[in-house]
Design a protein around this motif. Structure first.
Motif, PDB file in Angstrom:
ATOM      1  N   GLU A 195       0.850  -1.203  -0.056  1.00  0.00           N
ATOM      2  CA  GLU A 195       0.057   0.232   0.017  1.00  0.00           C
ATOM      3  C   GLU A 195       0.858   1.259  -0.008  1.00  0.00           C
ATOM      4  O   GLU A 195       0.595   2.317  -0.811  1.00  0.00           O
ATOM      5  CB  GLU A 195      -0.972   0.025   1.296  1.00  0.00           C
ATOM      6  N   THR A 196       1.973   1.246   0.873  1.00  0.00           N
ATOM      7  CA  THR A 196       2.923   2.579   0.779  1.00  0.00           C
ATOM      8  C   THR A 196       3.279   2.506  -0.578  1.00  0.00           C
ATOM      9  O   THR A 196       3.640   3.972  -0.871  1.00  0.00           O
ATOM     10  CB  THR A 196       3.963   2.044   1.689  1.00  0.00           C
ATOM     11  N   ILE A 197       3.797   1.500  -1.231  1.00  0.00           N
ATOM     12  CA  ILE A 197       4.580   1.777  -2.588  1.00  0.00           C
ATOM     13  C   ILE A 197       3.383   2.497  -3.530  1.00  0.00           C
ATOM     14  O   ILE A 197       3.495   3.429  -4.280  1.00  0.00           O
ATOM     15  CB  ILE A 197       4.889   0.646  -3.278  1.00  0.00           C
ATOM     16  N   PRO A 206       3.961   9.227  -7.150  1.00  0.00           N
ATOM     17  CA  PRO A 206       3.444  10.376  -7.911  1.00  0.00           C
ATOM     18  C   PRO A 206       2.607  10.118  -9.226  1.00  0.00           C
ATOM     19  O   PRO A 206       2.943   8.961  -9.657  1.00  0.00           O
ATOM     20  CB  PRO A 206       4.520  11.276  -8.026  1.00  0.00           C
ATOM     21  N   ARG A 207       1.718  11.044  -9.677  1.00  0.00           N
ATOM     22  CA  ARG A 207       1.222  10.571 -10.973  1.00  0.00           C
ATOM     23  C   ARG A 207       1.794  11.162 -12.193  1.00  0.00           C
ATOM     24  O   ARG A 207       1.609  12.236 -12.691  1.00  0.00           O
ATOM     25  CB  ARG A 207      -0.515  11.190 -10.812  1.00  0.00           C
ATOM     26  N   ILE A 208       2.681  10.510 -12.223  1.00  0.00           N
ATOM     27  CA  ILE A 208       3.800  10.907 -13.402  1.00  0.00           C
ATOM     28  C   ILE A 208       2.942  11.032 -14.612  1.00  0.00           C
ATOM     29  O   ILE A 208       3.255  11.657 -15.539  1.00  0.00           O
ATOM     30  CB  ILE A 208       5.112   9.891 -13.483  1.00  0.00           C
ATOM     31  N   SER A 209       2.327   9.964 -14.978  1.00  0.00           N
ATOM     32  CA  SER A 209       1.365   9.906 -16.339  1.00  0.00           C
ATOM     33  C   SER A 209       0.532  11.134 -16.451  1.00  0.00           C
ATOM     34  O   SER A 209       0.598  11.874 -17.723  1.00  0.00           O
ATOM     35  CB  SER A 209       0.850   8.413 -16.731  1.00  0.00           C
ATOM     36  N   ALA A 240       6.331  11.329   0.370  1.00  0.00           N
ATOM     37  CA  ALA A 240       4.906  10.812   0.549  1.00  0.00           C
ATOM     38  C   ALA A 240       5.164   9.402   1.405  1.00  0.00           C
ATOM     39  O   ALA A 240       4.582   8.857   2.153  1.00  0.00           O
ATOM     40  CB  ALA A 240       4.264  10.432  -0.792  1.00  0.00           C
ATOM     41  N   MET A 241       6.168   8.548   0.906  1.00  0.00           N
ATOM     42  CA  MET A 241       6.613   7.425   1.453  1.00  0.00           C
ATOM     43  C   MET A 241       6.951   7.460   2.812  1.00  0.00           C
ATOM     44  O   MET A 241       6.410   6.510   3.780  1.00  0.00           O
ATOM     45  CB  MET A 241       7.797   6.841   0.773  1.00  0.00           C
ATOM     46  N   ILE A 242       7.670   8.541   3.380  1.00  0.00           N
ATOM     47  CA  ILE A 242       7.791   8.466   4.871  1.00  0.00           C
ATOM     48  C   ILE A 242       6.845   8.698   5.632  1.00  0.00           C
ATOM     49  O   ILE A 242       6.582   7.905   6.580  1.00  0.00           O
ATOM     50  CB  ILE A 242       8.850  10.062   5.103  1.00  0.00           C
ATOM     51  N   PHE A 243       5.669   9.581   5.077  1.00  0.00           N
ATOM     52  CA  PHE A 243       4.523   9.619   5.866  1.00  0.00           C
ATOM     53  C   PHE A 243       3.617   8.415   5.822  1.00  0.00           C
ATOM     54  O   PHE A 243       3.210   7.765   6.752  1.00  0.00           O
ATOM     55  CB  PHE A 243       3.733  10.852   5.484  1.00  0.00           C
ATOM     56  N   THR A 300       7.875  -4.029  -9.123  1.00  0.00           N
ATOM     57  CA  THR A 300       7.348  -2.776  -8.570  1.00  0.00           C
ATOM     58  C   THR A 300       6.599  -3.022  -7.185  1.00  0.00           C
ATOM     59  O   THR A 300       7.294  -2.070  -6.181  1.00  0.00           O
ATOM     60  CB  THR A 300       6.563  -2.051  -9.340  1.00  0.00           C
ATOM     61  N   ILE A 301       6.080  -4.023  -7.105  1.00  0.00           N
ATOM     62  CA  ILE A 301       5.244  -4.155  -5.719  1.00  0.00           C
ATOM     63  C   ILE A 301       5.624  -5.468  -4.958  1.00  0.00           C
ATOM     64  O   ILE A 301       6.064  -5.607  -3.971  1.00  0.00           O
ATOM     65  CB  ILE A 301       3.595  -3.800  -5.860  1.00  0.00           C
TER      66      ILE A 301
END
Lengths: 328, 261
Positions: free
Chosen positions: B68-70, B75-78, B115-118, B211-212
């Protein structure tokens, strides 16, 4: 070597066209119709290094397209261009180190950060060493009077303040050429003047060449020595600003007021009466046909003068006149 | 490389200016974890076992926390790139002396890490409260490395989807498909271990799992052999996708016309 050399530069866009409504949408799905728009139709010009050159014309004239090709972010359809002896769209990265750009409608400063952070970032991006960057930022912040503004998040600056920071940021890497696309768009008179002054000062101080597009003739009048007028993708006029004034500013506007009431059928040979009031009259004449002196002396003879003003037409009117003469 | 580091750190500062916002966003992981807890506790109970396909309830929950963290930190690169293509602002980034893709990668990495830290903090607190302490901390540095590589693969995919706007203008369909791939074949919703063998083999051969699933599975059962296999797979996929997105970008640039202006 000229700073910019452009020869027969041409750019055409193809745009998909769609008739109105659902039927049009369906039709364009089956057989899309394309329309070709010729934004730039084979223009040629040169710019000397260190020159202040203005590119003016109404919206959609092709000014921005031209400047985009010159910065290397658009491929031309045909023709050649060299900027600082580089072909912009082939040597974009190399060129980027030597030119500064400001697109009035596309801010480059990071919105939520104080401008100083973007300045520092640009220092890294343009590969300045830290001491050099610090010195340069100090110099620019003094020249542009933005020391205080640099520490405020950009989103809290006024448009005029932000634009000053934008122009300063574009000069961080000491470019030899500055390309400004509508730098004064949306600014009030005072802010416009401020921007123009600093641009001119940087040109004098560092000899940076400035190519400026604008649809505000005032920018060109206040800043540039030479002007290119562009319309419908073609150059309709290129001359020194002073020549332009001499040639097209021969039409004079006179506003006179008298102490007594004047004849409602007031006329003056060689002039065109625009408006007649009870005490005054507004008229226009061409100083090549009717000397200024003769108009004034005859106006003075006509009654006891209270006030008289003679003014030049604005550059907007001048451009209109060029268009009329070139028949476009 | 110095300039990309500067772009990355600038984006870190930029994002940390809104730390409160990030903290608030990380609350969603708490809700998801609570839902997963109800779901899986019931499943383990119904099956009457302590382990499903080699994972205990505690491991499953910690796995899902990392997965879930990943997903939530990405970010919404696309979206960013396709918007830049559509409104023409992509062009204004080309006259700066940096590589457009590396620029977005540096900014994106700044976004991802903040975002990952939080999310990690919020997610770990709730997971700890629900099922007890996290897996062996000695595996964490490896997991972090795997997460970064996994994110780079994801960056290639999402940048590619963003660049597709040059051709199709609208890219949300591709975004949707890719996201569902990550959810299911990437192992975000269910650890791939719970799949039937044939589906698991397919999923593990595809890049989404790198990735996950890869980092999340390593997290709950860290060992060097697992890490080495994962790393090798990630590097191969990253190389392949990196090449594809670079070629696509070169191609796109020559199509470039600016909409409006």
């Amino acid at each position: 070597m000229p700073a910019i050399h452009v020869n027969q530069l041409r750019k055409t866009f193809t745009a998909k066209q769609k008739a109105a409504g659902l039927r049009g949408s369906l039709k364009s799905l089956v057989r899309p119709e394309q329309q070709t728009i010729e934004a730039v139709k084979g223009i040629s010009f040169e710019m000397e290094s260190g020159e202040l050159l203005g590119l003016i014309g109404p919206n959609g004239a092709g000014k921005s397209t031209t400047i985009k090709i010159l910065t290397g972010i658009l491929y031309p359809t045909s023709g050649e261009a060299r900027v600082l002896d580089l072909v912009p769209w082939q040597q974009r990265r190399q060129l980027a180190y030597q030119i500064g750009t400001v697109f009035g409608q596309r801010p480059q400063l990071w919105y939520h950060l104080p401008a100083i952070d973007t300045f520092a970032l640009f220092g890294k991006i343009y590969e300045l060493d830290d001491g050099e960057a610090r010195k340069r930022i100090a110099f620019l912040s003094e020249a542009f009077e933005i020391e205080e503004l640099l520490k405020t998040p950009v989103r809290k600056l006024s448009l005029g303040q932000r634009m000053r920071c934008e122009v300063a940021a574009s000069l961080l890497h000491k470019p030899r050429l500055l390309l400004l696309d509508e730098p004064s768009i949306g600014l009030d008179v005072v802010a416009k003047q401020h921007i123009r002054d600093t641009i001119r000062r940087m040109n004098e101080l560092e000899g940076v060449g400035v190519l400026l597009t604008s649809h505000d003739a005032g920018d060109i009048e206040a800043l540039c020595k030479r002007v290119i007028v562009i319309n419908h993708g073609e150059i309709v006029y290129q001359e020194k600003v002073s020549t332009l004034k001499r040639r097209f500013l021969t039409s004079k506007l006179v506003d006179v007021r008298y102490a007594e009431e004047i004849n409602p059928d007031f006329t003056l040979d060689g002039t065109e009466i625009i408006k007649t009031g009870r005490y005054g009259v507004k008229l226009r004449f061409d100083s090549r046909q009717t000397p200024v002196e003769s108009v004034i002396s005859r106006l003075a003879e006509a009654g006891s003068l209270v006030d008289i003003t003679i003014s030049d037409p604005t550059l907007e009117e001048v451009i209109r006149k060029i268009y009329e003469e070139s028949g476009t | 490389m110095k300039k990309y580091w500067a772009i990355f750190t600038t984006q870190l500062t930029n994002r940390l200016a809104y730390a409160g916002d990030l903290a608030a966003q990380s609350l969603s992981i708490v809700i998801f974890m609570w839902i997963f807890m109800q779901l899986w506790r019931a499943t383990y109970r119904a099956m009457g076992t302590d382990e499903i396909s080699g994972l205990t309830l505690r491991q499953t929950l910690w796995y899902l926390m990392l997965a879930e963290t990943i997903i939530l930190s990405k970010p919404r690169i696309s979206r960013t790139i396709s918007e830049a293509v559509k409104d023409g602002s992509i062009a204004y980034m080309l006259n700066k002396p940096y590589n457009f893709l590396l620029y977005h990668m540096s900014v994106g990495l700044g976004d991802y890490l903040t975002a990952m830290i939080f999310n990690l903090l919020s997610g770990s607190i709730i997971a700890w409260l629900l099922v007890g302490p996290p897996p062996d901390p000695r595996g964490w540095p490896l997991v972090l490395a795997a997460m970064l590589l996994g994110w780079l693969i994801d960056f290639c995919f999402t940048a590619l989807i963003g660049l597709a706007a040059f051709v199709t203008e609208e890219v949300s369909a591709f975004e949707w498909i890719y996201q569902k791939m990550l959810f299911i074949l990437g192992g975000m919703l269910i650890p791939l271990d719970f799949f039937p063998q044939w589906l698991r083999s397919i999923a593990q051969a595809l890049p989404f799992a790198y990735t996950i699933y890869g980092p999340a599975r390593l997290f709950v059962e860290p060992d060097l052999a697992r890490f080495a296999t994962l790393l090798a797979g990630q590097i191969i996929w990253l190389g392949a996708m990196g090449l594809v997105v670079t070629l696509m970008f070169r191609r796109s640039i020559s199509w470039l016309t600016i909409n409006g202006g």
